[in-house]
Design an enzyme around this catalytic site. Structure first.
Site, PDB file in Angstrom:
ATOM      1  N   GLN A  17      22.179  24.734 -37.885  1.00  0.00           N
ATOM      2  CA  GLN A  17      22.638  24.909 -39.268  1.00  0.00           C
ATOM      3  C   GLN A  17      23.236  23.674 -39.945  1.00  0.00           C
ATOM      4  O   GLN A  17      22.928  23.395 -41.115  1.00  0.00           O
ATOM      5  CB  GLN A  17      23.666  26.067 -39.333  1.00  0.00           C
ATOM      6  CG  GLN A  17      24.145  26.336 -40.737  1.00  0.00           C
ATOM      7  CD  GLN A  17      24.998  27.566 -40.935  1.00  0.00           C
ATOM      8  OE1 GLN A  17      25.557  27.730 -42.006  1.00  0.00           O
ATOM      9  NE2 GLN A  17      25.117  28.444 -39.968  1.00  0.00           N
ATOM     10  N   GLU A 140      29.570  26.267 -34.586  1.00  0.00           N
ATOM     11  CA  GLU A 140      30.454  26.677 -35.674  1.00  0.00           C
ATOM     12  C   GLU A 140      31.882  27.071 -35.255  1.00  0.00           C
ATOM     13  O   GLU A 140      32.866  26.483 -35.692  1.00  0.00           O
ATOM     14  CB  GLU A 140      29.782  27.863 -36.398  1.00  0.00           C
ATOM     15  CG  GLU A 140      30.608  28.551 -37.452  1.00  0.00           C
ATOM     16  CD  GLU A 140      30.865  27.682 -38.669  1.00  0.00           C
ATOM     17  OE1 GLU A 140      29.897  27.250 -39.275  1.00  0.00           O
ATOM     18  OE2 GLU A 140      32.041  27.445 -39.007  1.00  0.00           O
ATOM     19  N   ASP A 169      29.628  24.424 -39.897  1.00  0.00           N
ATOM     20  CA  ASP A 169      28.215  24.060 -40.020  1.00  0.00           C
ATOM     21  C   ASP A 169      27.838  23.589 -41.421  1.00  0.00           C
ATOM     22  O   ASP A 169      27.711  22.405 -41.681  1.00  0.00           O
ATOM     23  CB  ASP A 169      27.337  25.253 -39.636  1.00  0.00           C
ATOM     24  CG  ASP A 169      27.265  25.434 -38.133  1.00  0.00           C
ATOM     25  OD1 ASP A 169      27.555  24.478 -37.402  1.00  0.00           O
ATOM     26  OD2 ASP A 169      26.912  26.536 -37.689  1.00  0.00           O
ATOM     27  N   GLY A 248      48.327  28.734 -52.370  1.00  0.00           N
ATOM     28  CA  GLY A 248      48.992  27.802 -53.272  1.00  0.00           C
ATOM     29  C   GLY A 248      50.342  28.366 -53.681  1.00  0.00           C
ATOM     30  O   GLY A 248      50.996  29.065 -52.906  1.00  0.00           O
ATOM     31  N   GLY A 249      50.734  28.091 -54.894  1.00  0.00           N
ATOM     32  CA  GLY A 249      52.036  28.578 -55.345  1.00  0.00           C
ATOM     33  C   GLY A 249      51.991  29.973 -55.953  1.00  0.00           C
ATOM     34  O   GLY A 249      53.000  30.466 -56.451  1.00  0.00           O
TER      35      GLY A 249
END
Ligand code: CAO
Length: 416
Positions: A17, A140, A169, A248-249
């Site tokens: 892959q 993978e 991959d 995130g925030g």
């Protein structure tokens, strides 16, 4: 329509892959990609997880569209001779063999550079050159573990978890494609080829950079306020698994919708974007939360964020995931239904944009694949079927100057 990579000739010495995803992308954009495969068997994915007897598996067809297939035994002297001719007139060679395989075949970087100093040689390996694990073969999930994704994915009371997304991959293949295009632009300036190497570990880690951010924050302050462990749970000295928390925030979580008891995908992802608090309260019919000191700020909400998510789930209980998103989008709330592969395959917008495409294939009939996720104003990448094993052998050999008799002889000794 002329495609930007038309005229770029690529020897595609890739399999499985990571490498094929890279060369497929370049083929969509116009490169002449010649996949070199072992006679008789070819890329192992042609046979893996077959759904139709005697026809190339979807694993192969979905990663090798728009390419040509040349069968060549590159361990035989006659096969090596053909490969050398091809190298002399190609712009790029891409490979993702196990460590040392290309050298053992007699095609080290030095030899390739001697045969064609202008050629770019691009490689995927599990670990970078010189790394203490650089002798390992890697697939993978191994890469996801080695690159920091597994230790930070899943729930805190469960084991490290692998993502279904091909972070090791296809993600590595995309990094390699960027490296190849950069080296091609560099060659325009210097006239020289160069070696481009990408490791799967590095590519996974690149996508986990916010987790390295979190490791440093944790070491400085001892807690991570956006993780579900805050403020009631414990933190150790390593970044924990945060379940479905937003990275995130903006706090977020996967929330149940109508029908979740029987449908494992009746969920939406809901994000509490700080400045959208007022619209969220309005959407939920909770105007009293807007100015309540216990809810007004992100800091005030965080200690009881799961109580807030519980209230939102109660609001969602009589709405399907699609109905919920249709209401929430009017309030500009970042959210989406949790979509299944079946829903994505039949999504009219994805069909219209060319992200999901149906491709006719000589042996399989038509199959669905994911087309170019990159859209251009002046080019629409078209997806054509993956080649049958050796489908273009005669054409490629003739292009290299081999006569019909030469090709017959090469076939006799099973070099092609
Ligand atoms: N003619 C003759 N021989 C050929 C050939 C051809 N056309 N194409 C390949 N070969 C030979 C190679 O020379 C090599 O032989 P030797 O090992 O005897 O030198 C062999 O076939 C291929 O070896 P391999 O190590 O690449 O294959 P594998 O199935 O044992 O391992 C994989 C597969 C993916 C683990 C390994 O290739 C690898 O670690 N690649 C780098 C990392 C990578 O890309 N992994 C992602 C794969 S996608 O999940």
């Amino acid at each position: 329509m002329t495609k930007p990579l038309e005229g770029v000739k690529i020897i595609d010495f890739t399999h499985v892959q990571a490498g094929p995803a890279c060369t497929q992308l370049l083929a969509w954009f116009g490169a002449d990609v010649i996949k070199v495969e072992r006679p008789g068997s070819g890329d192992v994915t042609r046979n893996q997880l077959r759904d139709i007897p005697d026809a190339d598996a979807l694993y192969f067809t979905m990663l090798n569209s728009n390419k040509k297939s040349l069968t060549l035994d590159t361990k035989k002297p006659e096969g090596k001779e053909v490969l050398e001719k091809l190298i002399r007139e190609s712009d790029v060679l891409v490979e993702n063999f196990g460590p040392g395989a290309l050298d053992r075949m007699g095609f080290s970087w030095e030899r390739l550079n001697e045969l064609n100093p202008k050629m770019i040689v691009a490689s995927v390996k599990g670990f970078s050159d010189g790394h203490h694990y650089d002798d390992l073969k890697v697939y993978e999930n191994v890469a996801q573990c080695a690159g920091g994704a597994a230790s930070t994915t899943g729930f805190w009371d469960g084991p490290p978890t692998i993502s279904a997304a091909a972070l090791g991959d296809s993600n590595t293949g995309m990094h390699l494609a960027i490296g190849i295009l950069t080296a091609l632009l560099g060659r325009d300036k210097t006239g020289k080829g160069q070696k481009v190497a990408v490791s799967m570990q590095d590519s996974v880690l690149n996508l986990c950079r916010v987790k390295l951010r979190d490791q440093q924050r944790l070491e400085r302050v001892g807690y991570l306020e956006e993780y579900p462990q805050y403020p009631h749970g414990e933190f150790s000295d390593v970044v924990p698994r945060g379940g479905n928390a937003g990275g995130g925030g903006q706090p977020g979580w996967v929330l149940k919708c109508k029908g979740w008891e029987t449908d494992p995908n009746a969920y939406i992802y809901f994000t509490i974007q700080g400045h959208a608090w007022e619209p969220i309260c309005k959407a939920l019919g909770k105007p009293e939360w807007i100015n309540d000191p216990a809810y007004k700020t992100a800091e005030a909400r965080q200690p009881h964020i799961f109580e807030i998510f519980g209230t939102i789930e109660a609001w969602l209980s009589d709405k399907t995931k699609f109905e919920a998103v249709d209401i929430l989008r009017k309030f500009d709330i970042p959210c989406a239904p949790v979509l299944t592969m079946k829903e994505l395959a039949n999504d009219p917008s994805l069909r219209a944009s060319g992200t999901i495409v149906e491709v006719p294939h000589k042996k399989r009939g038509s199959y669905l694949t994911v087309g170019s996720p990159i859209k251009f104003s002046d080019m629409k990448p078209e997806v054509t079927a993956s080649p049958l094993l050796g489908e273009h052998t005669d054409e490629v050999l003739a292009g290299l100057g081999y006569s019909k008799q030469d090709i017959f002889n090469l076939r006799e000794i099973k070099a092609v």
